[in-house]
Design a protein around this motif. Structure first.
Motif, PDB file in Angstrom:
ATOM      1  N   VAL A  35       0.850  -1.193   0.000  1.00  0.00           N
ATOM      2  CA  VAL A  35       0.000   0.000   0.000  1.00  0.00           C
ATOM      3  C   VAL A  35       0.883   1.239   0.000  1.00  0.00           C
ATOM      4  CG1 VAL A  35      -1.772   1.282   1.249  1.00  0.00           C
ATOM      5  CG2 VAL A  35      -1.833  -1.206   1.226  1.00  0.00           C
ATOM      6  N   GLY A  36       0.615   2.140  -0.939  1.00  0.00           N
ATOM      7  CA  GLY A  36       1.399   3.363  -1.027  1.00  0.00           C
ATOM      8  C   GLY A  36       1.188   4.044  -2.351  1.00  0.00           C
ATOM      9  N   GLN A  37       2.059   4.971  -2.673  1.00  0.00           N
ATOM     10  CA  GLN A  37       1.943   5.726  -3.913  1.00  0.00           C
ATOM     11  C   GLN A  37       2.283   4.828  -5.104  1.00  0.00           C
ATOM     12  OE1 GLN A  37       4.570   9.034  -3.121  1.00  0.00           O
ATOM     13  NE2 GLN A  37       2.946  10.233  -2.163  1.00  0.00           N
ATOM     14  N   GLN A  38       1.278   4.588  -5.934  1.00  0.00           N
ATOM     15  CA  GLN A  38       1.427   3.632  -7.023  1.00  0.00           C
ATOM     16  C   GLN A  38       2.546   4.021  -7.986  1.00  0.00           C
ATOM     17  OE1 GLN A  38      -2.246   2.483  -8.746  1.00  0.00           O
ATOM     18  NE2 GLN A  38      -1.355   1.015 -10.151  1.00  0.00           N
ATOM     19  N   GLU A  39       2.669   5.307  -8.268  1.00  0.00           N
ATOM     20  CA  GLU A  39       3.686   5.744  -9.212  1.00  0.00           C
ATOM     21  C   GLU A  39       5.101   5.490  -8.699  1.00  0.00           C
ATOM     22  OE1 GLU A  39       2.519   9.362  -6.704  1.00  0.00           O
ATOM     23  OE2 GLU A  39       1.549   7.603  -7.611  1.00  0.00           O
ATOM     24  N   LEU A  40       5.241   5.398  -7.381  1.00  0.00           N
ATOM     25  CA  LEU A  40       6.547   5.129  -6.780  1.00  0.00           C
ATOM     26  C   LEU A  40       6.797   3.629  -6.658  1.00  0.00           C
ATOM     27  CD1 LEU A  40       8.902   6.797  -5.568  1.00  0.00           C
ATOM     28  CD2 LEU A  40       7.846   6.487  -3.326  1.00  0.00           C
TER      29      LEU A  40
END
Length: 337
Positions: A35-40
């Motif tokens: 879970v987190g920023q998809q782009e990263l």
């Protein structure tokens, strides 16, 4: 089973989290949800997971940094990775949540989203620590810096149940961390908590000093979160100092290197016993869900250990056993707030 890993938790996120997710998916045979920023996360996961192991990403646009104020930042960033991950646990899409992020933020989100178990005043972090006789459940290790005496009764009850279900101790001995064994020792908090634990129906053995903790005189040790956190961090620092000094001394001469080869298995066992990465995370007990909180400096190996612990706790159905026992025991032992 699916286990959520906070992709934005550690001091060096997301590299350790991505590596750990892939390693854990292979070792544990479970789906890992990052879970987190998809782009990263997406390009790193694509590069780290060429075999297509069961790791997927759930987007969370907000990031709670380690230096953020827990409550204020969580309210300003409602779609943070902790909140999104714990929501997956609440809805049943996942069975456990692991983070190497801020303890305060994790506790605030856990209480807000998963809620406290009925009858529990304060959830606590329980950490298994090595002793001469095995392992000891130590709590609280950082969730509650300020405590009231009745919190110690809860800690004793929850720690006892943890010791039974996780450490496999049939009748756990409960002790209070103090500066002396006598009942009158300790600060005012310890002195007031002592009779409460003595009358809680537990296998209470009284005060224990740090040396007695490591000698295995208690299976569960309770303390306020401030003291407990310092105790754990000091212990880890001393353990690292010992291993570093031994390594440096061994490397200074051929004779010492030769001698090391003879005792290498013993040193390897000692290092494994003292390495905090072998445990990986502490369980936040007293809430309606499995939440594991690790060090901000966790590497991939520590996070895999945390995910392994989450799998073990979930498969043992520890949460239901804790909930049932806590409700019955707290009703009899804990005074009303």
């Amino acid at each position: 089973m699916a286990i959520v890993l906070d992709g934005m938790g550690s001091d060096t996120y997301p590299a350790p989290e991505v590596e750990a997710a892939v390693l854990a998916a292979e070792e544990l045979g479970e789906e890992i949800i990052l879970v987190g920023q998809q782009e990263l996360l997406e390009p790193r996961l694509k590069a780290a997971n060429p075999r297509g192991l069961p790791v997927r990403i759930v987007h969370a646009p907000d990031v709670l940094e380690m230096g953020d104020k827990a409550v204020e930042s969580t309210r300003k960033k409602p779609n943070n990775s902790m909140a999104v991950g714990m929501e997956l646990v609440r809805t049943g899409e996942a069975q456990a949540f692991v983070t190497a992020g801020s303890t305060g933020a994790a506790m605030f989100n856990a209480i807000k989203i998963l809620r406290r178990m009925q009858g529990v005043l304060r959830p606590a972090l329980v950490t298994p620590i090595p002793t001469r006789t095995g392992r000891c459940a130590f709590l609280d290790t950082g969730a509650n810096a300020d405590c009231r005496p009745e919190f110690f009764t809860e800690f004793g009850i929850m720690g006892s149940l943890y010791a039974k279900h996780v450490l496999q101790v049939e009748n756990p001995r409960i002790g209070i961390l103090s500066n002396g064994e006598e009942a009158g020792k300790g600060n005012q908090l310890v002195k007031e908590a002592y009779p409460l634990l003595a009358n809680a129906g537990l296998n209470f053995v009284g005060n224990v000093e740090p040396k007695e903790v490591y000698n295995g005189h208690a299976d569960v040790v309770v303390a306020d979160g401030f003291t407990g956190n310092i105790f754990i961090k000091t212990s880890e620092s001393v353990a690292k100092l010992i291993t570093d000094v031994l390594r440096e001394e061994i490397s200074t001469s051929f004779a010492r290197k030769l001698g090391y080869l003879l005792v290498k298995p013993a040193f390897r066992r000692l290092k494994k016993m003292m390495d905090p990465s072998e445990v990986g995370a502490a369980l936040l007990v007293g809430i309606n869900g499995y939440v594991f909180i690790g060090h901000g400096r966790s590497d991939a190996r520590a996070l895999v250990s945390a995910l392994r612990l989450a799998q073990q706790a979930t498969k043992a159905n520890m949460l239901d056993a804790l909930r049932a026992a806590i409700q019955s025991q707290l009703a009899a032992a804990t005074p009303e707030s």
